[in-house]
Design a protein around this motif. Structure first.
Motif, short mmCIF file in Angstrom:
data_model
loop_
_atom_site.label_atom_id
_atom_site.label_comp_id
_atom_site.label_asym_id
_atom_site.label_seq_id
_atom_site.Cartn_x
_atom_site.Cartn_y
_atom_site.Cartn_z
N VAL A 1 7.53 -34.25 5.37
CA VAL A 1 7.65 -32.90 4.82
C VAL A 1 9.00 -32.85 4.12
CG1 VAL A 1 7.70 -30.43 5.30
CG2 VAL A 1 6.33 -31.95 6.75
N ASP A 2 8.97 -32.68 2.79
CA ASP A 2 10.24 -32.55 2.09
C ASP A 2 10.50 -31.09 1.76
OD1 ASP A 2 10.21 -31.79 -0.89
OD2 ASP A 2 8.59 -33.27 -0.84
N MET A 3 11.79 -30.73 1.72
CA MET A 3 12.13 -29.33 1.41
C MET A 3 13.29 -29.30 0.44
SD MET A 3 13.03 -28.97 5.30
CE MET A 3 11.79 -30.20 5.56
N ALA A 4 13.20 -28.37 -0.52
CA ALA A 4 14.16 -28.39 -1.61
C ALA A 4 14.19 -27.06 -2.36
CB ALA A 4 13.76 -29.50 -2.59
N THR A 5 15.38 -26.70 -2.81
CA THR A 5 15.51 -25.61 -3.78
C THR A 5 15.25 -26.26 -5.13
OG1 THR A 5 17.89 -26.12 -3.77
CG2 THR A 5 17.17 -24.23 -2.44
N THR B 1 7.52 -19.23 0.52
CA THR B 1 7.94 -20.56 0.11
C THR B 1 6.73 -21.24 -0.54
OG1 THR B 1 9.60 -20.79 1.85
CG2 THR B 1 8.61 -22.84 1.03
N GLY B 2 6.96 -21.90 -1.66
CA GLY B 2 5.87 -22.64 -2.30
C GLY B 2 5.57 -23.90 -1.52
N PHE C 1 5.90 -35.01 -9.35
CA PHE C 1 6.89 -36.07 -9.54
C PHE C 1 7.21 -36.74 -8.19
CE2 PHE C 1 11.08 -37.92 -9.78
CZ PHE C 1 11.09 -38.55 -11.01
N ILE C 2 7.51 -35.93 -7.19
CA ILE C 2 7.85 -36.48 -5.87
C ILE C 2 6.67 -37.26 -5.30
CG2 ILE C 2 8.58 -35.90 -3.50
CD1 ILE C 2 9.83 -33.32 -4.75
N GLN C 3 5.46 -36.76 -5.54
CA GLN C 3 4.24 -37.41 -5.04
C GLN C 3 4.15 -38.87 -5.47
OE1 GLN C 3 0.62 -35.49 -6.36
NE2 GLN C 3 -0.60 -36.43 -4.74
N ALA D 1 3.84 -33.20 2.48
CA ALA D 1 3.88 -31.82 1.99
C ALA D 1 5.28 -31.54 1.43
CB ALA D 1 3.55 -30.84 3.10
N HIS D 2 5.31 -30.73 0.39
CA HIS D 2 6.57 -30.39 -0.28
C HIS D 2 6.77 -28.89 -0.21
CE1 HIS D 2 9.40 -29.77 -3.57
NE2 HIS D 2 8.48 -29.15 -4.28
N LEU D 3 7.95 -28.48 0.26
CA LEU D 3 8.27 -27.05 0.36
C LEU D 3 9.32 -26.70 -0.68
CD1 LEU D 3 8.77 -26.86 4.27
CD2 LEU D 3 6.62 -26.81 2.97
#
Ligand code: BES
Ligand code: ZN
Ligand code: ZN
Length: 499
Positions: free
Chosen positions: A372-376, A390-391, A451-453, A462-464
């Motif tokens: 699970v990655d999380m980022a602004t 959160t998206g 891109f991250i995928q 999953a990307h937050l």
């Protein structure tokens, strides 16, 4: 701060103020409200009758009365909680946070809270204690005068019929989570001259030592050697060396599925100028919070270390500063990530995905089966969802659904956006494998995710995108403006779910 749980009557609390949750349409003619009304000599009933208070969510009314008998309190705060059917354990937290902020302003030092609701006592107590702690965080750390230094320092949680052991567990869990959320919020609030990547790593290492996590800090030389050319291309324009913070939680006895490893991966851009694709000056100061994803990972790992779930968790933070400089990356540069893919950098301000590319690849190399990655990550998610959700996007619908469900329980909103090959095509580069931006003005948040995928191999991922939720532009009744500590509670649930 002092915490106590009472399973009997508020009369035993010995505090300055009482706070009680009141639902819409409730009458002070039964149960605890009746007892409280008696205590106030009928004042409470009068306020209801005059329709000064209707129990609407967030509404507050303070009643003053002379202390009576065993009850030392001289104040009763009614906190509206809206419709009883919508009341959840997370609402009990908001109720307590609202009461705490209200009473703190009025010099109250000790309070008792009656959160009500029929959820289990551990969860309710946990939420109430966490909110008591997080509601008193302020962003004025660097003020030398006029600081908000008033605090309610003692909380008594009154839940009728609760087992003392449950209250105790709830208090310990609430403290662990509340303090960890504030740890994250403090990191996000730090100015970028103080919280450099090195400082972020130092704080993570110090915390790790205190709570018993393993911590390893990768240097630029190590990252270069591992082939993290994507991450390094962001750091190259900064005087501050990048750090990869690796935190490991290993349970004494694991009950999770064999070979399963959950990794939390965070974007830790300690300041985002945009690089050579420089951001406009106005509002650039907000970009100190661009390390919030990384801060969330550090805070979540702290809480996990204290809560001791029976599954292992890996925490990874790419801590990097994005600056323009003679050595900085140019739009049109081509770099290679550690999984071998070539990237055409067309905008140096789309730097979060560049550092996460290597961070998620590294997580998988370390054995992660769920990431699970999380980022602004994008301004576009703020346009799409504002500050209320959160998206979330991912390559595994089961994982995405699970996170959304954990968020619902935690009182945190997530909203899914689609991914798919049609979107992935949009980041194909003419001269390299992929480019770091998609078509102008189109699906900006999804472009970041696809891109991250590209750097996730077999893991469920999953990307937050927390760009809209990691910072509150204005305060709420239960929370100061500034960093929110978003997603920590949801991630804890996710971890504890897999035990
Ligand atoms: N850190 C920003 C995202 C951001 C922007 C957060 C505004 C909060 C408010 C990120 O690094 C960024 O600059 N993203 C660009 C991407 C674009 C160049 C494709 C953006 O969103 O404008
Ligand atoms: Zn940027
Ligand atoms: Zn950024």
């Amino acid at each position: 701060m002092k915490f106590q749980g009472i399973s009997g009557n508020f009369a035993e609390a010995g505090v300055e103020a009482l706070a009680v949750a009141v639902f819409k349409g409730e009458k002070p003619s039964a149960g605890v409200l009746k007892d409280l009304d008696k205590l106030t000599g009928g004042l409470m009933a009068e306020v209801f009758k005059a329709e000064e208070f209707k129990g609407d969510s967030g509404q507050t009314v303070l009643l003053r009365f002379a202390p009576k008998g065993a009850v030392k309190a001289s104040r009763l705060l009614l906190v509206g909680c809206g419709d009883a059917k919508d009341y959840k354990t997370s609402s009990a937290g908001n109720m307590c946070g609202t009461a705490t902020r209200y009473l703190r302003k009025r010099n109250v030092k000790s309070m008792a809270v009656m959160p009500r609701g029929d959820a289990d006592a551990v969860a309710t107590t946990q939420n109430v204690v966490q909110a008591f702690i997080t509601s008193q965080f302020e962003i004025d750390k660097y003020k030398t005068k006029d600081k908000i230094d008033k605090a309610v320092t003692s909380l008594t949680v009154c839940i009728d019929g609760a087992k003392p052991g449950d209250l105790k567990t709830g208090i310990a869990r609430g403290e662990a989570i509340g303090d960890s959320m504030n740890f994250t919020r403090d990191l996000a609030n730090e100015p970028p001259n103080i919280l450099t990547p090195t400082e972020m790593a130092n704080r993570a290492a110090k915390m790790a030592k205190e709570v018993g996590l393993k911590c390893e800090i990768l240097t630029e030389a190590q990252m270069t050697k591992m082939g993290m050319g994507s991450l390094m291309s962001v750091s190259i324009g900064s005087e501050q060396p990048a750090k990869m913070i690796v935190l490991r939680y290993t349970p004494a006895k694991s009950t999770g599925k064999k070979g399963e490893l959950l990794a939390l991966v965070g974007k830790g851009i300690t300041f985002d100028t945009g690089g050579i694709s420089l951001k406009p000056g106005e509002g650039m100061d907000a970009m100190k919070y661009d390390m919030s994803g990384g801060g969330t990972v550090i805070g979540a790992m702290r809480a996990i270390a204290l809560l001791k779930p029976s599954v292992p968790v890996l925490g990874i933070v790419a801590a990097v500063e994005n600056m323009p400089d003679g050595k900085a990356s140019r739009p049109s540069d081509v770099v290679h990530a550690m999984n071998g893919k070539s990237i055409e950098i067309l905008n140096t301000d789309a730097e979060g995905r560049l550092i996460l590319a290597d961070a998620v690849a590294y997580a998988e190399k370390q054995g992660a089966t769920r990431i699970v990655d999380m980022a602004t990550l994008t301004g576009a998610v703020i346009v799409a969802l504002g500050g209320h959700n959160t998206g979330i996007m991912g390559n595994d619908q089961g994982l995405v659904k699970e996170i959304i469900a954990c968020g619902k329980e935690a009182g945190e909103g997530f909203w899914q956006l689609p991914l798919g090959p049609e979107y992935s095509k949009d980041i194909r580069s003419d001269i390299a494998d992929i480019k770091n931006i998609g078509p102008r003005g189109k699906a900006g948040t999804i472009m970041g995710a696809v891109f991250i995928q590209e750097f996730v191999d077999k893991a469920k991922w999953a990307h937050l995108d927390i760009a809209g939720t990691a910072w509150l532009d204005s305060g709420k009744p239960h929370m100061a403006k500034g960093p929110s500590g978003v997603a920590i509670r949801t991630l804890i649930k996710l971890v504890e779910n897999s035990q």
